[in-house]
Scaffold this motif. Structure first.
Motif, PDB file in Angstrom:
ATOM      1  N   ALA A  67     -18.044 -49.785  17.692  1.00 37.73           N
ATOM      2  CA  ALA A  67     -19.329 -49.671  18.465  1.00 37.73           C
ATOM      3  C   ALA A  67     -19.912 -50.890  18.830  1.00 37.73           C
ATOM      4  CB  ALA A  67     -20.208 -48.770  17.938  1.00 37.73           C
ATOM      5  N   SER A  68     -19.575 -52.074  18.124  1.00 40.63           N
ATOM      6  CA  SER A  68     -19.805 -53.385  18.366  1.00 40.63           C
ATOM      7  C   SER A  68     -18.957 -54.500  19.275  1.00 40.63           C
ATOM      8  CB  SER A  68     -20.296 -54.128  17.163  1.00 40.63           C
ATOM      9  OG  SER A  68     -20.971 -53.191  16.197  1.00 40.63           O
ATOM     10  N   LEU A  69     -17.807 -53.904  19.772  1.00 40.94           N
ATOM     11  CA  LEU A  69     -16.786 -54.558  20.359  1.00 40.94           C
ATOM     12  C   LEU A  69     -17.122 -54.211  21.915  1.00 40.94           C
ATOM     13  CD1 LEU A  69     -14.300 -56.167  20.552  1.00 40.94           C
ATOM     14  CD2 LEU A  69     -13.002 -53.998  20.506  1.00 40.94           C
ATOM     15  N   THR A  70     -16.954 -55.172  22.814  1.00 46.46           N
ATOM     16  CA  THR A  70     -17.002 -55.023  24.107  1.00 46.46           C
ATOM     17  C   THR A  70     -15.816 -55.655  24.771  1.00 46.46           C
ATOM     18  OG1 THR A  70     -19.515 -55.085  24.101  1.00 46.46           O
ATOM     19  CG2 THR A  70     -18.453 -55.723  26.290  1.00 46.46           C
ATOM     20  N   ARG A  71     -15.143 -55.247  25.628  1.00 48.60           N
ATOM     21  CA  ARG A  71     -14.114 -55.441  26.224  1.00 48.60           C
ATOM     22  C   ARG A  71     -14.218 -55.658  27.708  1.00 48.60           C
ATOM     23  NH1 ARG A  71      -9.076 -51.343  24.897  1.00 48.60           N
ATOM     24  NH2 ARG A  71      -8.133 -52.758  26.424  1.00 48.60           N
ATOM     25  N   LEU A  72     -13.713 -56.769  28.455  1.00 48.02           N
ATOM     26  CA  LEU A  72     -13.653 -56.775  29.748  1.00 48.02           C
ATOM     27  C   LEU A  72     -12.612 -57.686  30.245  1.00 48.02           C
ATOM     28  CD1 LEU A  72     -16.361 -59.009  31.019  1.00 48.02           C
ATOM     29  CD2 LEU A  72     -16.268 -58.827  28.500  1.00 48.02           C
ATOM     30  N   THR A  73     -12.239 -57.252  31.602  1.00 45.58           N
ATOM     31  CA  THR A  73     -11.463 -58.322  32.148  1.00 45.58           C
ATOM     32  C   THR A  73     -11.981 -59.074  33.509  1.00 45.58           C
ATOM     33  OG1 THR A  73     -10.618 -56.493  33.689  1.00 45.58           O
ATOM     34  CG2 THR A  73      -9.504 -56.848  31.633  1.00 45.58           C
ATOM     35  N   SER A  74     -11.488 -60.261  33.600  1.00 45.53           N
ATOM     36  CA  SER A  74     -11.745 -61.044  34.800  1.00 45.53           C
ATOM     37  C   SER A  74     -10.811 -61.929  35.516  1.00 45.53           C
ATOM     38  CB  SER A  74     -13.023 -61.953  34.364  1.00 45.53           C
ATOM     39  OG  SER A  74     -13.481 -62.814  35.084  1.00 45.53           O
ATOM     40  N   ARG A  75     -11.006 -62.132  36.677  1.00 47.82           N
ATOM     41  CA  ARG A  75      -9.906 -63.119  37.533  1.00 47.82           C
ATOM     42  C   ARG A  75     -10.583 -64.348  37.844  1.00 47.82           C
ATOM     43  NH1 ARG A  75      -5.082 -60.402  38.935  1.00 47.82           N
ATOM     44  NH2 ARG A  75      -4.838 -62.080  40.654  1.00 47.82           N
ATOM     45  N   ASP A  76     -11.819 -64.534  37.214  1.00 53.46           N
ATOM     46  CA  ASP A  76     -12.845 -65.543  37.589  1.00 53.46           C
ATOM     47  C   ASP A  76     -13.307 -66.186  36.411  1.00 53.46           C
ATOM     48  OD1 ASP A  76     -14.243 -67.539  39.108  1.00 53.46           O
ATOM     49  OD2 ASP A  76     -15.666 -66.009  39.824  1.00 53.46           O
ATOM     50  N   LEU A  77     -12.640 -66.889  35.657  1.00 53.29           N
ATOM     51  CA  LEU A  77     -13.173 -67.578  34.391  1.00 53.29           C
ATOM     52  C   LEU A  77     -13.609 -68.884  34.609  1.00 53.29           C
ATOM     53  CD1 LEU A  77     -13.603 -67.253  31.402  1.00 53.29           C
ATOM     54  CD2 LEU A  77     -11.316 -68.114  31.046  1.00 53.29           C
ATOM     55  N   ARG A  78     -14.783 -69.118  34.262  1.00 55.53           N
ATOM     56  CA  ARG A  78     -15.205 -70.636  34.588  1.00 55.53           C
ATOM     57  C   ARG A  78     -15.803 -71.164  33.257  1.00 55.53           C
ATOM     58  NH1 ARG A  78     -17.254 -73.064  39.124  1.00 55.53           N
ATOM     59  NH2 ARG A  78     -18.571 -74.831  38.791  1.00 55.53           N
ATOM     60  N   VAL A  79     -15.447 -72.091  32.531  1.00 56.15           N
ATOM     61  CA  VAL A  79     -15.923 -72.836  31.616  1.00 56.15           C
ATOM     62  C   VAL A  79     -16.493 -74.324  31.825  1.00 56.15           C
ATOM     63  CG1 VAL A  79     -15.705 -73.692  29.195  1.00 56.15           C
ATOM     64  CG2 VAL A  79     -14.280 -71.740  30.114  1.00 56.15           C
ATOM     65  N   GLY A  80     -17.927 -74.186  31.999  1.00 53.28           N
ATOM     66  CA  GLY A  80     -18.481 -75.557  32.468  1.00 53.28           C
ATOM     67  C   GLY A  80     -18.100 -75.642  33.992  1.00 53.28           C
ATOM     68  N   GLU A  81     -17.656 -76.708  34.270  1.00 51.88           N
ATOM     69  CA  GLU A  81     -17.170 -76.947  35.801  1.00 51.88           C
ATOM     70  C   GLU A  81     -15.647 -76.449  36.029  1.00 51.88           C
ATOM     71  OE1 GLU A  81     -18.398 -80.579  37.085  1.00 51.88           O
ATOM     72  OE2 GLU A  81     -20.405 -80.078  37.150  1.00 51.88           O
ATOM     73  N   GLU A  82     -14.940 -76.153  34.794  1.00 53.97           N
ATOM     74  CA  GLU A  82     -13.418 -75.724  35.009  1.00 53.97           C
ATOM     75  C   GLU A  82     -13.107 -74.500  35.350  1.00 53.97           C
ATOM     76  OE1 GLU A  82     -10.275 -76.775  36.060  1.00 53.97           O
ATOM     77  OE2 GLU A  82     -10.798 -78.646  34.744  1.00 53.97           O
ATOM     78  N   THR A  83     -12.357 -74.329  36.513  1.00 50.54           N
ATOM     79  CA  THR A  83     -11.837 -72.924  36.887  1.00 50.54           C
ATOM     80  C   THR A  83     -10.304 -72.917  37.029  1.00 50.54           C
ATOM     81  OG1 THR A  83     -12.164 -73.676  39.252  1.00 50.54           O
ATOM     82  CG2 THR A  83     -14.077 -72.554  38.104  1.00 50.54           C
ATOM     83  N   ALA A  84      -9.717 -74.045  37.011  1.00 50.13           N
ATOM     84  CA  ALA A  84      -8.179 -74.149  37.271  1.00 50.13           C
ATOM     85  C   ALA A  84      -7.581 -73.355  36.083  1.00 50.13           C
ATOM     86  CB  ALA A  84      -7.813 -75.364  37.597  1.00 50.13           C
ATOM     87  N   PRO A  85      -6.770 -72.269  36.295  1.00 50.96           N
ATOM     88  CA  PRO A  85      -6.209 -71.570  35.026  1.00 50.96           C
ATOM     89  C   PRO A  85      -5.404 -72.335  33.896  1.00 50.96           C
ATOM     90  CG  PRO A  85      -5.985 -70.266  36.788  1.00 50.96           C
ATOM     91  CD  PRO A  85      -6.430 -71.577  37.429  1.00 50.96           C
ATOM     92  N   ALA A  86      -4.615 -73.225  34.550  1.00 48.66           N
ATOM     93  CA  ALA A  86      -3.654 -74.034  33.785  1.00 48.66           C
ATOM     94  C   ALA A  86      -4.555 -75.159  32.890  1.00 48.66           C
ATOM     95  CB  ALA A  86      -2.662 -74.995  34.366  1.00 48.66           C
ATOM     96  N   ARG A  87      -5.693 -75.796  33.774  1.00 49.13           N
ATOM     97  CA  ARG A  87      -6.524 -76.663  32.804  1.00 49.13           C
ATOM     98  C   ARG A  87      -7.518 -75.832  31.940  1.00 49.13           C
ATOM     99  NH1 ARG A  87      -6.525 -79.301  38.233  1.00 49.13           N
ATOM    100  NH2 ARG A  87      -8.490 -78.451  38.566  1.00 49.13           N
ATOM    101  N   LEU A  88      -7.772 -74.597  32.238  1.00 49.87           N
ATOM    102  CA  LEU A  88      -8.438 -74.023  31.148  1.00 49.87           C
ATOM    103  C   LEU A  88      -7.758 -73.582  30.035  1.00 49.87           C
ATOM    104  CD1 LEU A  88     -10.194 -71.254  33.574  1.00 49.87           C
ATOM    105  CD2 LEU A  88     -11.523 -72.929  32.151  1.00 49.87           C
ATOM    106  N   ALA A  89      -6.570 -73.331  30.248  1.00 52.02           N
ATOM    107  CA  ALA A  89      -5.726 -73.007  29.049  1.00 52.02           C
ATOM    108  C   ALA A  89      -5.781 -74.401  28.195  1.00 52.02           C
ATOM    109  CB  ALA A  89      -4.379 -72.724  29.384  1.00 52.02           C
ATOM    110  N   ALA A  90      -5.471 -75.498  28.708  1.00 51.57           N
ATOM    111  CA  ALA A  90      -5.193 -76.743  28.083  1.00 51.57           C
ATOM    112  C   ALA A  90      -6.637 -77.291  27.315  1.00 51.57           C
ATOM    113  CB  ALA A  90      -4.861 -77.889  28.974  1.00 51.57           C
ATOM    114  N   LEU A  91      -7.741 -76.722  27.841  1.00 49.45           N
ATOM    115  CA  LEU A  91      -8.895 -76.971  27.224  1.00 49.45           C
ATOM    116  C   LEU A  91      -9.121 -75.943  26.138  1.00 49.45           C
ATOM    117  CD1 LEU A  91     -12.016 -78.218  27.528  1.00 49.45           C
ATOM    118  CD2 LEU A  91     -12.591 -76.455  29.024  1.00 49.45           C
ATOM    119  N   LEU A  92      -8.749 -74.786  26.146  1.00 46.97           N
ATOM    120  CA  LEU A  92      -9.226 -73.962  25.078  1.00 46.97           C
ATOM    121  C   LEU A  92      -8.102 -73.530  23.958  1.00 46.97           C
ATOM    122  CD1 LEU A  92     -10.344 -70.781  27.635  1.00 46.97           C
ATOM    123  CD2 LEU A  92     -11.853 -72.142  26.204  1.00 46.97           C
TER     124      LEU A  92
END
Length: 304
Positions: A167-192
């Motif tokens: 009951a405490s878990l929330t799931r969602l999906t997105s094709r628009d992930l942004r961390v700070g100003e970074e949105t490029a998927p490959a650069r996000l992967a390298a960041l995370l």
């Protein structure tokens, strides 16, 4: 503790993380037994002392994992609990890795996110759920929020249900992930994700597999049965060391060429060489049947 076989040169690739306990589990045969003579012989090649082996066997018997018949090198150990130890492959996880390597599991651009806020009164469940997410390759975005590039939702939900915190878990999906100003998927992967340490572990696996393949292919000086058993434990341990922290990010998110692809192909080639035509050694190990099941999918040739 050294993992370099006796007489090896300083330049020979070593396999980190081989404990005496790992060795014992790796030498369990299909009938659930461990031949102490083989155990001591392989341990010697790996630089372990007889005292280390005796103490480890004593602990495993005390823990109820094995029973012992006989003494010393003439003893036989019999499994009384988990026969796989820490180097058994997760079959579906390994198969998914090889499917990715072959381009058979392309990324659809979807990020899978998981959020939870579990009170301190359920701290153990909270910590376990967090560890489950990390083990499945998710990366933390911020407190209680994790992201994965792979579709692990059903597995996470099953764990949350078992822990009583669904009951405490929330799931969602997105094709628009942004961390700070970074949105490029490959650069996000390298960041995370810590891609460099993961790549280095795969380079270690590739170096070991390449070296052992060279040794296995020398007709003038073929390895002994004990050496082949040693190579088996080394390869399985190096494979586990490389794969355990690997989130198996889709190739679209990784630097190319990615070392994991080459390492896994070389490991599969080495494993096939170890098992083919040598029923007197490897095929009798429980470990071999586990890896045979994990590596049944078609495999690519190692990139040059």
């Amino acid at each position: 503790m050294t993992t370099r076989p006796a007489g090896a040169s300083a330049a020979e690739p070593a396999t980190p993380g081989i404990s005496t306990r790992t060795l014992v589990f790796g030498l369990v045969r299909e009938d659930g037994t461990v031949d102490a003579g083989e155990l001591y012989a392989v341990a010697q090649i790996l630089g372990m002392t007889d005292q280390q082996v005796r103490l480890c066997v004593k602990r495993l018997v005390t823990e109820g994992r094995f029973t012992q018949e006989g003494r010393g090198r003439k003893a036989v150990l019999r499994t009384a609990a988990d026969a796989t130890g820490s180097i058994a492959p997760n079959v579906e996880y390994v198969r998914h890795a090889y499917r990715q390597d072959q381009g058979l599991a392309p990324w659809d651009g979807t990020w899978h996110l998981f959020a939870f806020a579990i009170p301190e009164t359920s701290r153990q469940a909270r910590d376990t759920l967090r560890d489950t997410l990390l083990h499945l390759g998710a990366a933390p975005l911020q407190g209680g929020l994790y992201v994965s590039a792979n579709e692990i939702g059903d597995t996470v939900e099953a764990h949350a249900h078992r822990l009583g915190v669904l009951a405490s878990l929330t799931r969602l999906t997105s094709r628009d992930l942004r961390v700070g100003e970074e949105t490029a998927p490959a650069r996000l992967a390298a960041l995370l994700w810590p891609l460099q340490p993961i790549a280095e572990r795969h380079e270690t696996l590739a170096a070991l597999a390449t070296d052992r393949l060279t040794r296995l292919s020398q007709p003038a000086a073929p390895p002994t049965a004990t050496q082949r058993l040693t190579y088996t434990i080394e390869l399985a341990t190096a494979f586990t060391n490389a794969m355990d922290p690997d989130p198996l990010l889709p190739p679209e998110l990784l630097p190319q060429p990615w070392p994991g692809t080459r390492a896994r192909a070389l490991a599969a080639q080495c494993w096939n060489t170890l098992t083919t035509g040598h029923h007197e050694t490897g095929s009798r190990l429980h470990l071999f049947s586990l890896y045979d099941r994990a590596l049944t999918a078609p495999r690519p040739n190692p990139p040059q």
